[in-house]
Write a protein that holds these residues in place. Sequence first.
Motif, PDB file in Angstrom:
ATOM      1  N   LYS A  13      -7.569  11.070   1.791  1.00  0.00           N
ATOM      2  CA  LYS A  13      -6.868  12.070   2.070  1.00  0.00           C
ATOM      3  C   LYS A  13      -6.338  12.569   3.421  1.00  0.00           C
ATOM      4  O   LYS A  13      -5.225  13.074   3.567  1.00  0.00           O
ATOM      5  N   VAL A  14      -7.379  12.322   4.461  1.00  0.00           N
ATOM      6  CA  VAL A  14      -7.087  12.670   5.970  1.00  0.00           C
ATOM      7  C   VAL A  14      -5.951  11.925   6.210  1.00  0.00           C
ATOM      8  O   VAL A  14      -4.607  12.497   6.677  1.00  0.00           O
ATOM      9  N   GLU A  15      -5.789  10.671   5.778  1.00  0.00           N
ATOM     10  CA  GLU A  15      -4.892   9.656   6.436  1.00  0.00           C
ATOM     11  C   GLU A  15      -3.656  10.054   5.782  1.00  0.00           C
ATOM     12  O   GLU A  15      -2.618  10.147   6.420  1.00  0.00           O
ATOM     13  N   GLY A  16      -3.481  10.276   4.554  1.00  0.00           N
ATOM     14  CA  GLY A  16      -2.176  10.833   3.720  1.00  0.00           C
ATOM     15  C   GLY A  16      -1.765  12.041   4.294  1.00  0.00           C
ATOM     16  O   GLY A  16      -0.500  11.876   4.645  1.00  0.00           O
ATOM     17  N   LEU A  17      -2.358  13.008   4.557  1.00  0.00           N
ATOM     18  CA  LEU A  17      -2.006  14.287   5.109  1.00  0.00           C
ATOM     19  C   LEU A  17      -1.493  14.128   6.324  1.00  0.00           C
ATOM     20  O   LEU A  17      -0.407  14.667   7.082  1.00  0.00           O
ATOM     21  N   ASP A  18      -2.107  13.208   7.224  1.00  0.00           N
ATOM     22  CA  ASP A  18      -1.564  13.047   8.721  1.00  0.00           C
ATOM     23  C   ASP A  18      -0.546  12.314   8.567  1.00  0.00           C
ATOM     24  O   ASP A  18       0.381  12.323   9.612  1.00  0.00           O
ATOM     25  N   LEU A  19      -0.165  11.497   7.650  1.00  0.00           N
ATOM     26  CA  LEU A  19       1.081  10.780   7.672  1.00  0.00           C
ATOM     27  C   LEU A  19       2.251  11.576   6.964  1.00  0.00           C
ATOM     28  O   LEU A  19       3.506  11.259   6.907  1.00  0.00           O
ATOM     29  N   GLY A  20       2.040  12.920   6.679  1.00  0.00           N
ATOM     30  CA  GLY A  20       2.903  13.676   6.234  1.00  0.00           C
ATOM     31  C   GLY A  20       3.180  14.054   4.773  1.00  0.00           C
ATOM     32  O   GLY A  20       3.961  14.769   4.358  1.00  0.00           O
ATOM     33  N   ALA A  21       2.103  13.641   3.968  1.00  0.00           N
ATOM     34  CA  ALA A  21       1.938  14.106   2.594  1.00  0.00           C
ATOM     35  C   ALA A  21       1.780  15.613   2.799  1.00  0.00           C
ATOM     36  O   ALA A  21       1.210  16.067   3.635  1.00  0.00           O
ATOM     37  N   ASP A  46       0.777  -1.138   0.227  1.00  0.00           N
ATOM     38  CA  ASP A  46       0.102   0.302   0.125  1.00  0.00           C
ATOM     39  C   ASP A  46       0.878   1.245  -0.208  1.00  0.00           C
ATOM     40  O   ASP A  46       1.821   1.153   0.635  1.00  0.00           O
ATOM     41  N   GLY A  47       0.500   2.069  -0.725  1.00  0.00           N
ATOM     42  CA  GLY A  47       1.149   3.561  -0.865  1.00  0.00           C
ATOM     43  C   GLY A  47       1.351   4.323   0.435  1.00  0.00           C
ATOM     44  O   GLY A  47       2.173   4.894   0.558  1.00  0.00           O
ATOM     45  N   MET A  48       0.400   3.947   1.148  1.00  0.00           N
ATOM     46  CA  MET A  48       0.496   4.687   2.597  1.00  0.00           C
ATOM     47  C   MET A  48       1.615   4.101   3.353  1.00  0.00           C
ATOM     48  O   MET A  48       2.247   4.833   4.109  1.00  0.00           O
ATOM     49  N   GLN A  49       2.039   2.942   3.220  1.00  0.00           N
ATOM     50  CA  GLN A  49       3.049   2.253   3.973  1.00  0.00           C
ATOM     51  C   GLN A  49       4.276   2.672   3.165  1.00  0.00           C
ATOM     52  O   GLN A  49       5.245   2.942   4.240  1.00  0.00           O
ATOM     53  N   VAL A  50       4.320   3.030   2.184  1.00  0.00           N
ATOM     54  CA  VAL A  50       5.556   3.546   1.464  1.00  0.00           C
ATOM     55  C   VAL A  50       5.754   5.028   1.755  1.00  0.00           C
ATOM     56  O   VAL A  50       6.673   5.149   2.300  1.00  0.00           O
ATOM     57  N   LEU A  51       4.661   5.891   2.178  1.00  0.00           N
ATOM     58  CA  LEU A  51       4.877   7.089   2.800  1.00  0.00           C
ATOM     59  C   LEU A  51       5.431   7.009   4.019  1.00  0.00           C
ATOM     60  O   LEU A  51       6.074   7.905   4.344  1.00  0.00           O
ATOM     61  N   LYS A  52       5.029   6.113   4.943  1.00  0.00           N
ATOM     62  CA  LYS A  52       5.214   6.000   6.375  1.00  0.00           C
ATOM     63  C   LYS A  52       6.647   6.071   6.354  1.00  0.00           C
ATOM     64  O   LYS A  52       7.663   6.661   7.039  1.00  0.00           O
TER      65      LYS A  52
END
Length: 220
Positions: free
Chosen positions: A87-95, A58-64
Amino acid sequence: MKILLVEDDAPLARALKESLVNQQHSVTWVASGELALNSFREHSFELVILDLGLPDMDGMQVLKVIKTINAKIPVLILTARDGTEHKVEGLDLGADDYLSKPFDMPELLARLRVIERRFGTAVSAVITIANVSIDTAASSIEVDGQSVALSRREWMIIKLLMESAGRVLSKDTIEARLYDWGEEIASNTIEVHISNLRKKLPTDFIQTLRGVGYVVKKPA
Protein backbone atom coordinates in the motif's frame (compact mmCIF):
# COMPACT_ATOMS: atom_id res chain seq x y z
CA MET A 1 -16.06 9.50 -15.91
CA LYS A 2 -14.13 7.76 -18.65
CA ILE A 3 -12.35 4.92 -16.85
CA LEU A 4 -9.55 2.57 -17.87
CA LEU A 5 -10.05 -0.73 -16.01
CA VAL A 6 -6.94 -2.91 -15.86
CA GLU A 7 -7.88 -6.33 -14.48
CA ASP A 8 -6.96 -9.83 -15.67
CA ASP A 9 -9.67 -11.65 -13.68
CA ALA A 10 -12.35 -11.76 -16.36
CA PRO A 11 -15.40 -12.50 -14.15
CA LEU A 12 -14.41 -9.75 -11.73
CA ALA A 13 -13.68 -7.32 -14.58
CA ARG A 14 -17.04 -7.99 -16.23
CA ALA A 15 -18.85 -7.45 -12.93
CA LEU A 16 -16.87 -4.26 -12.29
CA LYS A 17 -17.55 -2.92 -15.76
CA GLU A 18 -21.26 -3.65 -15.49
CA SER A 19 -21.50 -1.88 -12.11
CA LEU A 20 -19.53 1.12 -13.36
CA VAL A 21 -21.60 1.43 -16.54
CA ASN A 22 -24.75 1.26 -14.39
CA GLN A 23 -23.35 4.27 -12.53
CA GLN A 24 -23.12 6.14 -15.85
CA HIS A 25 -19.36 5.73 -16.34
CA SER A 26 -17.71 4.86 -19.65
CA VAL A 27 -15.33 1.92 -19.19
CA THR A 28 -12.54 0.48 -21.31
CA TRP A 29 -11.40 -2.89 -19.96
CA VAL A 30 -7.97 -4.42 -20.68
CA ALA A 31 -6.43 -7.52 -19.12
CA SER A 32 -2.69 -6.86 -19.28
CA GLY A 33 -0.12 -4.21 -18.50
CA GLU A 34 0.95 -3.83 -22.13
CA LEU A 35 -2.62 -3.29 -23.32
CA ALA A 36 -3.16 -0.84 -20.46
CA LEU A 37 -0.17 1.27 -21.45
CA ASN A 38 -1.07 1.17 -25.14
CA SER A 39 -4.63 2.28 -24.37
CA PHE A 40 -3.43 4.99 -22.02
CA ARG A 41 -1.02 6.39 -24.60
CA GLU A 42 -3.59 6.38 -27.39
CA HIS A 43 -6.75 7.52 -25.61
CA SER A 44 -7.90 9.99 -22.99
CA PHE A 45 -9.09 8.74 -19.59
CA GLU A 46 -10.17 10.47 -16.40
CA LEU A 47 -9.34 7.66 -13.98
CA VAL A 48 -7.53 4.32 -13.91
CA ILE A 49 -8.56 1.30 -11.83
CA LEU A 50 -5.44 -0.84 -11.70
CA ASP A 51 -4.95 -4.41 -10.52
CA LEU A 52 -1.38 -5.10 -9.39
CA GLY A 53 -1.30 -8.82 -10.22
CA LEU A 54 -1.18 -8.66 -14.01
CA PRO A 55 0.00 -11.57 -16.21
CA ASP A 56 2.72 -9.77 -18.17
CA MET A 57 4.16 -7.15 -15.81
CA ASP A 58 3.85 -5.92 -12.26
CA GLY A 59 1.09 -3.39 -11.72
CA MET A 60 3.51 -1.12 -9.90
CA GLN A 61 5.50 -0.77 -13.11
CA VAL A 62 2.31 0.06 -15.01
CA LEU A 63 1.56 2.70 -12.37
CA LYS A 64 5.03 4.22 -12.77
CA VAL A 65 4.64 4.56 -16.53
CA ILE A 66 1.10 5.92 -16.30
CA LYS A 67 2.22 8.59 -13.84
CA THR A 68 5.18 9.43 -16.10
CA ILE A 69 2.78 10.03 -18.99
CA ASN A 70 0.23 11.94 -16.90
CA ALA A 71 1.15 12.70 -13.31
CA LYS A 72 -2.31 14.12 -12.57
CA ILE A 73 -4.43 11.13 -13.60
CA PRO A 74 -6.14 9.62 -10.54
CA VAL A 75 -5.39 5.92 -10.00
CA LEU A 76 -7.24 3.50 -7.75
CA ILE A 77 -5.28 0.34 -7.01
CA LEU A 78 -7.01 -3.03 -6.60
CA THR A 79 -4.98 -5.92 -5.26
CA ALA A 80 -5.08 -9.18 -3.33
CA ARG A 81 -1.60 -8.52 -1.95
CA ASP A 82 -1.34 -8.36 1.80
CA GLY A 83 0.95 -6.09 3.72
CA THR A 84 1.24 -2.41 4.41
CA GLU A 85 4.42 -2.16 2.35
CA HIS A 86 2.50 -2.70 -0.92
CA LYS A 87 0.00 0.00 0.00
CA VAL A 88 2.78 2.42 0.94
CA GLU A 89 4.69 1.67 -2.28
CA GLY A 90 1.62 2.28 -4.43
CA LEU A 91 0.75 5.53 -2.68
CA ASP A 92 4.36 6.69 -2.91
CA LEU A 93 4.28 6.04 -6.66
CA GLY A 94 1.29 8.32 -7.03
CA ALA A 95 -1.78 6.15 -6.52
CA ASP A 96 -4.72 8.07 -5.05
CA ASP A 97 -6.45 5.22 -3.25
CA TYR A 98 -5.99 1.53 -2.51
CA LEU A 99 -8.63 -1.18 -2.15
CA SER A 100 -7.81 -4.73 -1.08
CA LYS A 101 -9.56 -7.75 -2.58
CA PRO A 102 -12.13 -8.97 -1.82
CA PHE A 103 -14.05 -5.73 -1.60
CA ASP A 104 -17.67 -4.60 -1.60
CA MET A 105 -18.85 -2.85 -4.75
CA PRO A 106 -20.62 -0.05 -2.84
CA GLU A 107 -17.29 0.82 -1.18
CA LEU A 108 -15.50 0.95 -4.54
CA LEU A 109 -18.21 3.21 -5.99
CA ALA A 110 -18.06 5.48 -2.94
CA ARG A 111 -14.28 5.81 -3.26
CA LEU A 112 -14.65 6.68 -6.94
CA ARG A 113 -17.13 9.43 -6.05
CA VAL A 114 -14.63 10.85 -3.57
CA ILE A 115 -11.88 10.83 -6.22
CA GLU A 116 -14.26 12.37 -8.78
CA ARG A 117 -15.11 15.23 -6.42
CA ARG A 118 -11.46 15.72 -5.50
CA PHE A 119 -10.31 16.04 -9.12
CA GLY A 120 -13.40 17.66 -10.63
CA THR A 121 -15.07 21.01 -10.21
CA ALA A 122 -17.84 19.58 -8.05
CA VAL A 123 -17.32 19.74 -4.30
CA SER A 124 -20.32 17.64 -3.31
CA ALA A 125 -22.47 14.84 -4.65
CA VAL A 126 -25.31 17.33 -5.20
CA ILE A 127 -24.78 20.09 -7.77
CA THR A 128 -27.43 22.80 -8.14
CA ILE A 129 -27.46 25.41 -10.89
CA ALA A 130 -30.51 27.66 -11.13
CA ASN A 131 -33.51 25.34 -10.69
CA VAL A 132 -31.72 22.18 -11.82
CA SER A 133 -30.12 19.80 -9.29
CA ILE A 134 -28.23 16.58 -9.92
CA ASP A 135 -27.18 14.01 -7.35
CA THR A 136 -24.10 12.23 -8.69
CA ALA A 137 -24.28 9.55 -5.98
CA ALA A 138 -27.87 8.63 -6.83
CA SER A 139 -27.57 9.38 -10.58
CA SER A 140 -30.71 11.49 -10.38
CA ILE A 141 -31.83 14.92 -11.59
CA GLU A 142 -34.58 17.29 -10.50
CA VAL A 143 -35.99 20.40 -12.14
CA ASP A 144 -37.96 22.68 -9.82
CA GLY A 145 -37.90 19.86 -7.27
CA GLN A 146 -39.47 17.36 -9.67
CA SER A 147 -37.64 14.23 -10.77
CA VAL A 148 -36.82 14.05 -14.47
CA ALA A 149 -36.25 10.79 -16.36
CA LEU A 150 -33.13 10.72 -18.54
CA SER A 151 -31.50 8.10 -20.70
CA ARG A 152 -28.04 6.93 -19.68
CA ARG A 153 -26.31 9.10 -22.29
CA GLU A 154 -28.45 12.13 -21.46
CA TRP A 155 -27.51 11.75 -17.80
CA MET A 156 -23.82 11.50 -18.64
CA ILE A 157 -23.97 14.65 -20.75
CA ILE A 158 -25.81 16.82 -18.21
CA LYS A 159 -23.57 15.55 -15.39
CA LEU A 160 -20.48 16.40 -17.44
CA LEU A 161 -21.78 19.86 -18.35
CA MET A 162 -22.86 20.73 -14.80
CA GLU A 163 -19.61 19.48 -13.26
CA SER A 164 -17.79 21.61 -15.84
CA ALA A 165 -20.08 24.63 -15.42
CA GLY A 166 -18.62 27.72 -17.03
CA ARG A 167 -16.36 25.74 -19.37
CA VAL A 168 -17.26 25.22 -23.01
CA LEU A 169 -17.04 21.55 -24.00
CA SER A 170 -16.62 20.65 -27.65
CA LYS A 171 -18.57 17.87 -29.32
CA ASP A 172 -15.34 15.85 -29.59
CA THR A 173 -14.66 16.28 -25.87
CA ILE A 174 -18.14 15.08 -24.96
CA GLU A 175 -17.88 12.09 -27.30
CA ALA A 176 -14.51 11.13 -25.82
CA ARG A 177 -15.96 11.19 -22.31
CA LEU A 178 -19.11 9.24 -23.16
CA TYR A 179 -18.03 6.45 -25.45
CA ASP A 180 -15.59 3.56 -25.17
CA TRP A 181 -12.71 3.26 -27.59
CA GLY A 182 -13.83 1.55 -30.81
CA GLU A 183 -17.53 2.22 -30.19
CA GLU A 184 -19.24 3.48 -33.33
CA ILE A 185 -20.80 6.94 -33.04
CA ALA A 186 -23.12 8.54 -35.58
CA SER A 187 -22.05 12.01 -36.68
CA ASN A 188 -25.07 13.72 -35.10
CA THR A 189 -25.34 11.61 -31.93
CA ILE A 190 -24.32 14.34 -29.48
CA GLU A 191 -26.62 16.89 -31.16
CA VAL A 192 -29.56 14.46 -30.81
CA HIS A 193 -28.84 13.86 -27.11
CA ILE A 194 -28.50 17.61 -26.48
CA SER A 195 -31.78 18.27 -28.32
CA ASN A 196 -33.58 15.66 -26.21
CA LEU A 197 -32.07 17.07 -23.02
CA ARG A 198 -33.21 20.59 -23.85
CA LYS A 199 -36.82 19.39 -24.02
CA LYS A 200 -36.54 18.26 -20.38
CA LEU A 201 -34.59 21.25 -18.99
CA PRO A 202 -35.28 24.97 -18.61
CA THR A 203 -34.96 27.12 -21.73
CA ASP A 204 -31.35 28.04 -22.52
CA PHE A 205 -30.00 25.95 -19.62
CA ILE A 206 -27.62 24.31 -22.09
CA GLN A 207 -26.17 26.96 -24.39
CA THR A 208 -24.49 26.43 -27.75
CA LEU A 209 -21.46 28.38 -28.90
CA ARG A 210 -21.68 27.79 -32.60
CA GLY A 211 -18.59 26.07 -33.94
CA VAL A 212 -17.15 25.72 -30.42
CA GLY A 213 -19.33 23.56 -28.20
CA TYR A 214 -21.80 23.49 -25.32
CA VAL A 215 -21.83 25.11 -21.91
CA VAL A 216 -23.91 25.37 -18.74
CA LYS A 217 -23.32 28.73 -17.10
CA LYS A 218 -21.79 28.81 -13.63
CA PRO A 219 -24.19 29.61 -10.79
CA ALA A 220 -24.13 33.24 -9.69
